[in-house]
Every structure is written in structure tokens, then in C-alpha cells.
Design a protein around this motif. Structure first.
Motif, PDB file in Angstrom:
ATOM      1  N   ALA A  72       0.692  -1.181   0.055  1.00 44.72           N
ATOM      2  CA  ALA A  72       0.072   0.053  -0.030  1.00 44.72           C
ATOM      3  C   ALA A  72       0.993   1.278   0.014  1.00 44.72           C
ATOM      4  O   ALA A  72       0.627   2.267  -0.838  1.00 44.72           O
ATOM      5  N   ALA A  73       1.934   1.137   0.751  1.00 45.88           N
ATOM      6  CA  ALA A  73       2.718   2.323   0.896  1.00 45.88           C
ATOM      7  C   ALA A  73       3.521   2.607  -0.586  1.00 45.88           C
ATOM      8  O   ALA A  73       3.697   3.716  -0.972  1.00 45.88           O
ATOM      9  N   LEU A  74       3.930   1.668  -1.062  1.00 47.49           N
ATOM     10  CA  LEU A  74       4.739   1.752  -2.400  1.00 47.49           C
ATOM     11  C   LEU A  74       3.673   2.202  -3.412  1.00 47.49           C
ATOM     12  O   LEU A  74       4.166   2.886  -4.202  1.00 47.49           O
ATOM     13  N   ALA A  75       2.466   1.631  -3.371  1.00 50.15           N
ATOM     14  CA  ALA A  75       1.521   2.157  -4.339  1.00 50.15           C
ATOM     15  C   ALA A  75       1.481   3.851  -4.464  1.00 50.15           C
ATOM     16  O   ALA A  75       1.218   4.404  -5.536  1.00 50.15           O
ATOM     17  N   VAL A  76       1.364   4.429  -3.225  1.00 51.31           N
ATOM     18  CA  VAL A  76       1.193   5.714  -3.065  1.00 51.31           C
ATOM     19  C   VAL A  76       2.509   6.455  -3.602  1.00 51.31           C
ATOM     20  O   VAL A  76       2.378   7.322  -4.151  1.00 51.31           O
ATOM     21  N   ALA A  77       3.619   5.760  -3.271  1.00 44.60           N
ATOM     22  CA  ALA A  77       4.715   6.459  -3.697  1.00 44.60           C
ATOM     23  C   ALA A  77       5.208   6.351  -5.270  1.00 44.60           C
ATOM     24  O   ALA A  77       5.410   7.247  -5.740  1.00 44.60           O
ATOM     25  N   LEU A  78       4.679   5.275  -5.895  1.00 49.07           N
ATOM     26  CA  LEU A  78       4.747   5.273  -7.235  1.00 49.07           C
ATOM     27  C   LEU A  78       3.694   6.131  -7.862  1.00 49.07           C
ATOM     28  O   LEU A  78       4.325   6.780  -9.015  1.00 49.07           O
ATOM     29  N   LEU A  79       2.525   6.185  -7.156  1.00 53.55           N
ATOM     30  CA  LEU A  79       1.630   7.280  -7.955  1.00 53.55           C
ATOM     31  C   LEU A  79       2.123   8.574  -8.133  1.00 53.55           C
ATOM     32  O   LEU A  79       1.984   9.415  -8.907  1.00 53.55           O
ATOM     33  N   ALA A  80       2.663   9.134  -6.798  1.00 53.54           N
ATOM     34  CA  ALA A  80       3.277  10.488  -6.875  1.00 53.54           C
ATOM     35  C   ALA A  80       4.401  10.813  -7.750  1.00 53.54           C
ATOM     36  O   ALA A  80       4.543  11.667  -8.306  1.00 53.54           O
ATOM     37  N   ALA A  81       5.215   9.596  -7.724  1.00 53.68           N
ATOM     38  CA  ALA A  81       6.370   9.707  -8.563  1.00 53.68           C
ATOM     39  C   ALA A  81       6.246   9.791 -10.287  1.00 53.68           C
ATOM     40  O   ALA A  81       6.839  10.485 -11.138  1.00 53.68           O
ATOM     41  N   LEU A  82       5.150   9.091 -10.575  1.00 53.89           N
ATOM     42  CA  LEU A  82       4.881   8.850 -11.797  1.00 53.89           C
ATOM     43  C   LEU A  82       3.972  10.318 -12.245  1.00 53.89           C
ATOM     44  O   LEU A  82       4.492  10.725 -13.673  1.00 53.89           O
ATOM     45  N   ILE A  83       3.535  11.043 -11.553  1.00 54.65           N
ATOM     46  CA  ILE A  83       3.076  12.341 -11.962  1.00 54.65           C
ATOM     47  C   ILE A  83       4.041  13.327 -12.237  1.00 54.65           C
ATOM     48  O   ILE A  83       3.877  14.297 -12.960  1.00 54.65           O
ATOM     49  N   VAL A  84       5.222  13.256 -11.774  1.00 56.35           N
ATOM     50  CA  VAL A  84       6.209  14.196 -11.884  1.00 56.35           C
ATOM     51  C   VAL A  84       6.654  14.691 -13.050  1.00 56.35           C
ATOM     52  O   VAL A  84       6.603  15.765 -13.602  1.00 56.35           O
ATOM     53  N   PRO A  85       7.126  13.604 -14.018  1.00 56.84           N
ATOM     54  CA  PRO A  85       7.255  13.966 -15.226  1.00 56.84           C
ATOM     55  C   PRO A  85       6.281  14.660 -16.233  1.00 56.84           C
ATOM     56  O   PRO A  85       6.671  15.681 -16.741  1.00 56.84           O
ATOM     57  N   PHE A  86       5.048  14.222 -15.980  1.00 55.78           N
ATOM     58  CA  PHE A  86       3.793  14.996 -16.515  1.00 55.78           C
ATOM     59  C   PHE A  86       4.039  16.435 -16.073  1.00 55.78           C
ATOM     60  O   PHE A  86       3.683  17.310 -16.959  1.00 55.78           O
ATOM     61  N   TRP A  87       4.010  16.808 -14.991  1.00 54.80           N
ATOM     62  CA  TRP A  87       3.968  18.058 -14.137  1.00 54.80           C
ATOM     63  C   TRP A  87       5.242  18.876 -14.814  1.00 54.80           C
ATOM     64  O   TRP A  87       4.673  20.039 -15.033  1.00 54.80           O
ATOM     65  N   LEU A  88       6.256  18.351 -14.995  1.00 50.66           N
ATOM     66  CA  LEU A  88       7.354  19.139 -15.390  1.00 50.66           C
ATOM     67  C   LEU A  88       7.202  19.536 -16.864  1.00 50.66           C
ATOM     68  O   LEU A  88       7.591  20.543 -17.277  1.00 50.66           O
ATOM     69  N   LEU A  89       6.603  18.534 -17.730  1.00 46.24           N
ATOM     70  CA  LEU A  89       6.458  18.972 -19.040  1.00 46.24           C
ATOM     71  C   LEU A  89       5.436  19.935 -19.487  1.00 46.24           C
ATOM     72  O   LEU A  89       5.673  20.629 -20.550  1.00 46.24           O
ATOM     73  N   TRP A  90       4.283  19.697 -18.949  1.00 45.98           N
ATOM     74  CA  TRP A  90       3.058  20.548 -19.394  1.00 45.98           C
ATOM     75  C   TRP A  90       2.397  21.349 -18.494  1.00 45.98           C
ATOM     76  O   TRP A  90       1.488  22.012 -18.776  1.00 45.98           O
ATOM     77  N   PHE A  91       2.751  21.459 -17.177  1.00 41.15           N
ATOM     78  CA  PHE A  91       2.405  22.605 -16.252  1.00 41.15           C
ATOM     79  C   PHE A  91       3.182  23.826 -16.657  1.00 41.15           C
ATOM     80  O   PHE A  91       4.414  23.853 -16.620  1.00 41.15           O
TER      81      PHE A  91
END
Length: 448
Positions: A192-211
Motif C-alpha cells: 500500500a505504501a509503495l503504491a502511493v509512492a509510485l503514484l506520486a512519482a509517476l505524476i512528476v514527469p507530466f507535471w514538469l513537461l506540461w504545467f
């Protein structure tokens, strides 16, 4: 030969039109604004994902490490306090350093804190990871962040956009709960903890590219802006973030509107996160209902919350937000009066009425509260003011969580907890009659 009038005030729109000529048009503005909104939704859901894990991981952690409930609850309290107090300073940091940088740091802190819990061995590490890492990380991605994005990127439909942000935050928090419970009890709490960590980490590239921090950075204007009455372009503050947050608090505290909004949001936190979200499952269990059934009902509240909050945003764009809040708090208080009689070993029809209604009203208070912050304190400082109002929300949630537990131990029932929350909701509704929507309210003085 040009007439003299061509150089007069009537020619001013033509003088500034080259600045607008760099905008590719409404289509690109709309596309970019809603892209930024979608990325904001993702970040809010990531923050909400961890908000769902704390309660679900208490028993697995206690079983494995032998920690007491008071010890693990202390880490949750630290997380709540840091989460709430981070919000106004995060809003100030966004003014100083930009939204992209601050939220990226929050996503990385959340991912790191959640991932590191899988290798912890001592209780102090839980306090540091849940309190410092994840408390600050999710505090950066609180609803204050959504209000900053809505104010910067949308000149119209701000209420609707804030409704979407609020619904995503609360809905994600409640809907993630069954998934986190399943992961914690099947593969284990580390999954459960790793699922949360993975979700947060996966958003970072999208955030850096398009925000993008501001539409002006791309040669655009806020979505729906009236060209004849453009809103003031926000500029990065030169004041240190911590000082800016304190200065805005000092200025806002001189106005009655701030204290009313802070009190009503204190009551909102008391009656939702602190009372219902924390104690609904054990209260239902007191009446013979299985915990899994009660958790499923909380998830259903999350579904209706999304509908209610989006609808509230739509209404905020069309009606006096103060009067909307009067209705929300008044009806919420009325529902809390009867909840103790609705709980039973099985789900009876009256309880379904409560679940649907409370879901629709869960965070419907957010869009009109954000609108009142903007109208009374100006768009430049609305995010920071709402940050302090949001801090009051989390203080209310923290106090209610402890108070309801004490009431249950002292009386053997949650009845007094439900009634006290109902009284507070009534007081919040009454207080809002003295604060009305002011479309032309002056902005806070810029102390910088």
C-alpha cells in the motif's frame, strides 16, 4: 493624414493589441487552461491517496512492530497538524518560487516519505516520515494549491473549477480507502505504501513537461477573461515565503470576514475529516455494522461528494456564496442530529439518505469559501488567505478527532459528539449572515 483622435484614449486598445496578438487564440487558451487543470487534479489525487493510508495502516503497523495505538495515533496527529500548517506557507512559496517548483517538491517528498516507510524499524522514523516528509508534501498539494491555480488560469468558471478540484481531493481520499485497505491486508502494508509512492512519482514527469505557472508565461490570458476588463497579471513576490504568509495573516486578521471564514472552515473540518471520516466506522461498529460495510459507505460518500462539490462550484458562479454556505452548514447540522438513530447492524433506508446527502455536502463548502476569500481579500492574496482558513479546517479536524474519541470513552456512545457537531454547524450558518458577497471588495494591501 491621421486624425488627432487616433492618438487619444480611444486608440488605447489598439496600442495594447500587439500584446494580445501573441496569443494563438481562444482554442489554445482553453486547451492549455484545462490541461493545467487536469494536471492539478492528478496532483490533488496523489495527495489524497496518502491521506487514505494513515488509518488503513495503523493496525498492520501495530501488529508487525508492537507499537501502541497512542503511539501510532500520535504520528497521525503530527501529520494532520503539519499538513494544515503547511498550506499557507506553501501558498506563499508558490507566489515566491512558482507553483511548478513547489508542487514538484511536494510530490517528491510524498513519494520519498511513503517509500521509506517500507524500510523503517523504529517509531521515531514513522513520526518523521508521516509528520515531516508526508505532512509537508501533502500540505503543499492541499486545496490551497488548487485555489491558486483556479485564480490564475480562470477568469470565469472559477467556482466550477474549484468544485472539480475539491471533489477530486475528497473523492480520491475516500475512494482510495477500500483499495488501500485491500492492499494492506492482502499483499501487506508495504504494498500500500509503495503504491502511493509510485503514484506520486509517476505524476512528476507530466507535471514538469506540461504545467505552467501562469498563462502570461505562454503569451496567453486567463480562460474566459473579458478583453475590456483584463485582470491584473500576478507577479512573483520578492518577499521571503514565510514572511509573506505571516504578513498576509496579520493584514487579514484585522478584518471580520477572515475570522468568520476561519471559524466556519474550522467547523467544516470538525464535522467532516475529524468526526465522520475518523469515527464513522467505529461508530457504525458500535451498532453492530461490520467495519468493511462501513468503509464501503464512506467510499460511497466520496462518489456523491464529487457530484455535490462540482454542483456547488456551478452554483458559486451564479449565486451569493455566503448564502450557499448558510444552506450547506444548516443542512449538515440537521443531518447530524439524526445520524445516531440511523446506525444499525444493517443498512436501513434512512442511513442511505444520510450517506447520499452527506456526500453531496461533504466539501461543497470549499468553492464558496474560496470565492469569498477572493472577493474580500483580492486575487493576489486570496491563495494565502485561504491557506490560513484551511489551516483552521485541519485544526478543527484534529480537535474533533480527539474530542469524539474522549466522548466515546467517557459515555460509551458517540451521541454527544454528533450533537455537538450539529450545534457548531448551526453556529457557522448563523455567523455567515453578517458576511455577504462583495464583488468590488478592495484587495489586501501588498505589504511587500
Amino acid at each position: 493624414m491621421k486624425s488627432p483622435e487616433s492618438t487619444g484614449p480611444a486608440a488605447l486598445p489598439q496600442a495594447v493589441s500587439p500584446d494580445r496578438a501573441i496569443s494563438p487564440g481562444r482554442a489554445r487558451t482553453a486547451r492549455r487552461a484545462w490541461t493545467v487543470a487536469a494536471l492539478t487534479l492528478l496532483a490533488l489525487v496523489a495527495g489524497a491517496a496518502f491521506r487514505s493510508t494513515t488509518g488503513a495502516l495503523l493496525e498492520p503497523l501495530e501488529t508487525e512492530f508492537g507499537w501502541t495505538r497512542s503511539a501510532t495515533s500520535g504520528a497521525v496527529t503530527a501529520n494532520l497538524v503539519v499538513y494544515g500548517l503547511t498550506a499557507p506557507f506553501a501558498a506563499a512559496a508558490m507566489e515566491r518560487f512558482g507553483v511548478k517548483r513547489v508542487v514538484t517538491a511536494g510530490l517528491l517528498l510524498t513519494a520519498a516519505g511513503s517509500a521509506l516507510t517500507t524500510v523503517m524499524t523504529d517509531l521515531w522514523q514513522l513520526w518523521v516520515l508521516w509528520g515531516a516528509f508526508i505532512g509537508v508534501g501533502t500540505g503543499v498539494m492541499a486545496l490551497v494549491f488548487g485555489s491558486v491555480v483556479a485564480n490564475r488560469w480562470f477568469a470565469t468558471r472559477r467556482g466550477l473549477v474549484m468544485g472539480l478540484f475539491s471533489g477530486a481531493n475528497a473523492c480520491g481520499q475516500l475512494i482510495f480507502l477500500p483499495l488501500i485497505v485491500h492492499l494492506a491486508h492482502s499483499p501487506g502494508w508495504r504494498a500500500a505504501a509503495l503504491a502511493v509512492a509510485l503514484l506520486a512519482a509517476l505524476i512528476v514527469p507530466f507535471w514538469l513537461l506540461w504545467f505552467s505557472d501562469r498563462p502570461q508565461d505562454l503569451g496567453l490570458r486567463p480562460y474566459g477573461e473579458n478583453p475590456e476588463h483584463p485582470q491584473q497579471d500576478p507577479a512573483p513576490s520578492a518577499v521571503p515565503a514565510w514572511k509573506l504568509a505571516v504578513v498576509v495573516l496579520r493584514e487579514a486578521a484585522r478584518r471580520r470576514a477572515f475570522w468568520i471564514l476561519a471559524f466556519t472552515f474550522f467547523v467544516c473540518g470538525w464535522s467532516t475529516n475529524g468526526l465522520v471520516q475518523t469515527h464513522f466506522i467505529p461508530a457504525a461498529h458500535d451498532h453492530g455494522m461490520p467495519a468493511t460495510t462501513a468503509a464501503g459507505l464512506l467510499a460511497i460518500i466520496g462518489v456523491f461528494d464529487l457530484i455535490g462539490t462540482v454542483l456547488s462550484g456551478w452554483l458559486t458562479d451564479r449565486f451569493d456564496p455566503a448564502l450557499l454556505l448558510v444552506a450547506y452548514y444548516g443542512l449538515r447540522g440537521l443531518s447530524l442530529v439524526f445520524i445516531n438513530t440511523m446506525l444499525a447492524p444493517t443498512i436501513e433506508p434512512p442511513l442511505w439518505i444520510f450517506i447520499v446527502f452527506y456526500g453531496l455536502d461533504w466539501v461543497a463548502t470549499v468553492p464558496p469559501t474560496v470565492a469569498l476569500c477572493r472577493e474580500h481579500f483580492g486575487i493576489q492574496r486570496a491563495g494565502i488567505v485561504f491557506g490560513w482558513v484551511f489551516a483552521a479546517h485541519m485544526v478543527g479536524a484534529g480537535i474533533a478527532s480527539s474530542a469524539a474519541g474522549w466522548i466515546r470513552e467517557a459515555t460509551g456512545s458517540y451521541a454527544l459528539a454528533w450533537m455537538s457537531a450539529a450545534v457548531l454547524c448551526g453556529a457557522a450558518a448563523v455567523s455567515l449572515f453578517v458576511i455577504r458577497s462583495r464583488k468590488q471588495a478592495p484587495a489586501l494591501r501588498d505589504a511587500a
